[in-house]
Design a protein around this motif. Sequence first.
Motif, mmCIF file in Angstrom:
data_model
loop_
_atom_site.group_PDB
_atom_site.id
_atom_site.type_symbol
_atom_site.label_atom_id
_atom_site.label_comp_id
_atom_site.label_asym_id
_atom_site.label_seq_id
_atom_site.Cartn_x
_atom_site.Cartn_y
_atom_site.Cartn_z
ATOM 1 N N VAL A 126 0.713 -1.103 0.078
ATOM 2 C CA VAL A 126 -0.080 -0.197 -0.069
ATOM 3 C C VAL A 126 0.815 1.537 0.063
ATOM 4 O O VAL A 126 1.749 1.603 0.908
ATOM 5 C CB VAL A 126 -1.051 -0.016 1.311
ATOM 6 C CG1 VAL A 126 -1.925 1.355 1.454
ATOM 7 C CG2 VAL A 126 -1.928 -1.197 1.269
ATOM 8 N N ALA A 127 0.613 2.140 -0.938
ATOM 9 C CA ALA A 127 1.448 3.308 -1.072
ATOM 10 C C ALA A 127 0.471 4.411 -0.341
ATOM 11 O O ALA A 127 -0.540 4.323 -0.236
ATOM 12 C CB ALA A 127 1.471 3.943 -2.446
ATOM 13 N N VAL A 128 1.054 5.301 -0.217
ATOM 14 C CA VAL A 128 0.491 6.593 0.502
ATOM 15 C C VAL A 128 -0.659 7.169 -0.189
ATOM 16 O O VAL A 128 -1.793 7.348 0.348
ATOM 17 C CB VAL A 128 1.503 7.637 0.973
ATOM 18 C CG1 VAL A 128 0.498 8.941 1.721
ATOM 19 C CG2 VAL A 128 2.464 7.389 2.128
ATOM 20 N N SER A 129 -0.433 7.378 -1.401
ATOM 21 C CA SER A 129 -1.393 7.771 -2.258
ATOM 22 C C SER A 129 -2.678 6.986 -2.333
ATOM 23 O O SER A 129 -3.574 7.454 -2.880
ATOM 24 C CB SER A 129 -0.815 8.000 -3.664
ATOM 25 O OG SER A 129 -0.179 6.821 -4.437
ATOM 26 N N ASP A 130 -2.349 5.530 -2.083
ATOM 27 C CA ASP A 130 -3.594 4.484 -2.180
ATOM 28 C C ASP A 130 -4.803 4.873 -1.400
ATOM 29 O O ASP A 130 -5.911 4.704 -1.638
ATOM 30 C CB ASP A 130 -3.231 3.099 -2.021
ATOM 31 C CG ASP A 130 -2.294 2.613 -2.939
ATOM 32 O OD1 ASP A 130 -2.048 3.378 -3.928
ATOM 33 O OD2 ASP A 130 -1.656 1.598 -2.764
ATOM 34 N N LEU A 131 -4.500 5.597 -0.195
ATOM 35 C CA LEU A 131 -5.495 5.805 0.799
ATOM 36 C C LEU A 131 -5.971 7.348 0.959
ATOM 37 O O LEU A 131 -6.428 7.669 1.661
ATOM 38 C CB LEU A 131 -4.788 5.707 2.175
ATOM 39 C CG LEU A 131 -4.404 4.098 2.246
ATOM 40 C CD1 LEU A 131 -3.953 3.887 3.809
ATOM 41 C CD2 LEU A 131 -5.738 3.191 2.250
ATOM 42 N N ALA A 132 -5.478 7.931 -0.097
ATOM 43 C CA ALA A 132 -5.869 9.520 -0.435
ATOM 44 C C ALA A 132 -7.447 9.625 -0.858
ATOM 45 O O ALA A 132 -7.998 8.726 -1.416
ATOM 46 C CB ALA A 132 -5.170 10.221 -1.360
ATOM 47 N N GLY A 133 -7.795 10.537 -0.178
ATOM 48 C CA GLY A 133 -9.323 10.990 -0.757
ATOM 49 C C GLY A 133 -10.493 9.956 0.147
ATOM 50 O O GLY A 133 -11.619 10.111 -0.583
ATOM 51 N N ILE A 134 -10.176 9.342 1.187
ATOM 52 C CA ILE A 134 -11.165 8.560 2.005
ATOM 53 C C ILE A 134 -11.949 9.691 2.710
ATOM 54 O O ILE A 134 -11.570 10.471 3.368
ATOM 55 C CB ILE A 134 -10.531 7.765 2.889
ATOM 56 C CG1 ILE A 134 -9.662 6.504 1.931
ATOM 57 C CG2 ILE A 134 -11.480 6.875 3.804
ATOM 58 C CD1 ILE A 134 -8.950 5.632 2.876
ATOM 59 N N GLY A 135 -13.393 9.496 2.518
ATOM 60 C CA GLY A 135 -14.482 10.226 3.190
ATOM 61 C C GLY A 135 -14.173 10.205 4.749
ATOM 62 O O GLY A 135 -13.791 9.243 5.476
ATOM 63 N N ALA A 136 -14.449 11.588 5.345
ATOM 64 C CA ALA A 136 -14.394 11.555 6.853
ATOM 65 C C ALA A 136 -15.260 10.847 7.494
ATOM 66 O O ALA A 136 -16.393 10.929 7.105
ATOM 67 C CB ALA A 136 -14.360 13.232 7.197
ATOM 68 N N GLY A 137 -14.898 10.093 8.443
ATOM 69 C CA GLY A 137 -15.955 9.138 9.223
ATOM 70 C C GLY A 137 -16.097 7.953 8.489
ATOM 71 O O GLY A 137 -17.097 7.225 8.812
ATOM 72 N N SER A 138 -15.452 7.642 7.492
ATOM 73 C CA SER A 138 -15.878 6.510 6.750
ATOM 74 C C SER A 138 -15.527 5.181 7.592
ATOM 75 O O SER A 138 -14.716 5.202 8.587
ATOM 76 C CB SER A 138 -14.518 6.219 5.550
ATOM 77 O OG SER A 138 -15.067 7.387 4.604
ATOM 78 N N SER A 139 -16.198 3.911 7.208
ATOM 79 C CA SER A 139 -15.965 2.723 7.874
ATOM 80 C C SER A 139 -14.579 2.328 7.328
ATOM 81 O O SER A 139 -14.270 2.359 6.237
ATOM 82 C CB SER A 139 -16.876 1.726 7.531
ATOM 83 O OG SER A 139 -17.157 1.686 6.234
ATOM 84 N N LEU A 140 -13.517 1.938 8.368
ATOM 85 C CA LEU A 140 -12.293 1.282 7.975
ATOM 86 C C LEU A 140 -12.119 0.015 8.449
ATOM 87 O O LEU A 140 -12.683 -0.310 9.650
ATOM 88 C CB LEU A 140 -11.391 2.104 8.360
ATOM 89 C CG LEU A 140 -11.422 3.843 8.163
ATOM 90 C CD1 LEU A 140 -10.600 4.684 8.699
ATOM 91 C CD2 LEU A 140 -11.184 3.984 6.676
#
Length: 424
Positions: A126-140
């Motif tokens: 996983v690159a740092v860029s892969d996790l960009a743009g995930i909405g606030a409060g998202s289920s993870l």
Amino acid sequence: MPAPKKALRRSLTVTSAALTALAVLSPAALAAPDPSTSPTPTPPASMSTKGGARLGKPGTQVDLAGGAPVLPKDITARSWIVADAESGDVLAAHNAHWRLAPASTLKMLFADTLLPKWPKTTEHKVAVSDLAGIGAGSSLVGVKEEETYSVHDLWLGVFLRSGNDAVHVLSAMNGGVDQTVADMNEHAEELQALDTNVVSPDGYDAPHQVSSAYDLTLFARSGLQKKDFREYASTVRAKFPGQTEKDKKGKTTRKPFEIQNTNRLLSGDSDMDVYPGIAGVKNGNTTNAGATFTGVAERNGKVLLVTVMNPAKDEHNEVYKETARLFDWGFAAAGKARPVGELVRPMSAAQASPAPDASGEAGGTGSGDAGTGPVAGATASEGGGGVGVAAAVVAGVLALLAGGAFLVNRRWPLPDLVRRRTRP
């Protein structure tokens, strides 16, 4: 597996790759209105009539012929549908084509679109860029940058924990979020799910992102023909890789942690039992969508799909409770209530073959096809999850290699655990 070109889609020889969509994004979908967030919304006076004229009418549509029981009176969802997974008959519906925010039930389309692309053993760092743009409060699910995960791990994160982080990593592997959104919209059109417009692949609230109970049911029906989809959708709990840690001596360890499916009909909860015969599929919850859910269950050889969107009743687990009541009604009404519509076949299948007769053969003259026999149910992941089964139904993967027909009424055998959950 890359999506086939449009020219291939016109061919009578359709393989399982036909499940990765072929058409261009529909103008109607692009013009889809924002979902209403009003507490007392009113459905449109007219909606799509895909699947039958009655499905385009507002309100409840049902034909209680042949001694069918009345519908439960305490269903408060804005939109819902009860359908036979094998025949495609819609037994009853309420605002079936109302375009609403779908929440994470949209991940069914995400999975149906991307699952064929990589073997489950494929690994990705996983690159740092892969996790960009995930909405606030998202289920993870807990994906960490610079860690390596198998595709199998990531799909477990998508289905069990509805992990938007896992969705974004898989989207990155697919060429990015924009490419994945385009692929999903194309696949939705191939499935004739024309109420749907995808903006975010994880179902996170976004302007103009809409679907319908009808379309979500099409996504479930299509996905459930894939063995891996059935396995992930019906797994109760599994182990997910943790973060790599280094002790004082420099030794590294990576301990897994347990994740559990948030589908309460599958895993149960303090105020509800596991639903007998449940076999998946996907739940969701966002500000705009409220609670949404599509489920599949089997009883006495009958397989039903139920989708429920945004119950007005504000009680714990209400979306699952209303789904369970609709399942109970559907099993009691099967063979009695006259259908009020149907789940349509994918575009490629509809173009390639005539509608099948009651025997399941197009025109009654088709012969058996290589690759369309029963597929053994997948094994449960660690922790004792149940593996569900949907009927092999009209959704795109069972296209004919001999004669160009399109088969229905094929059923995968139910695993013992699901059978034990099934009640008479």
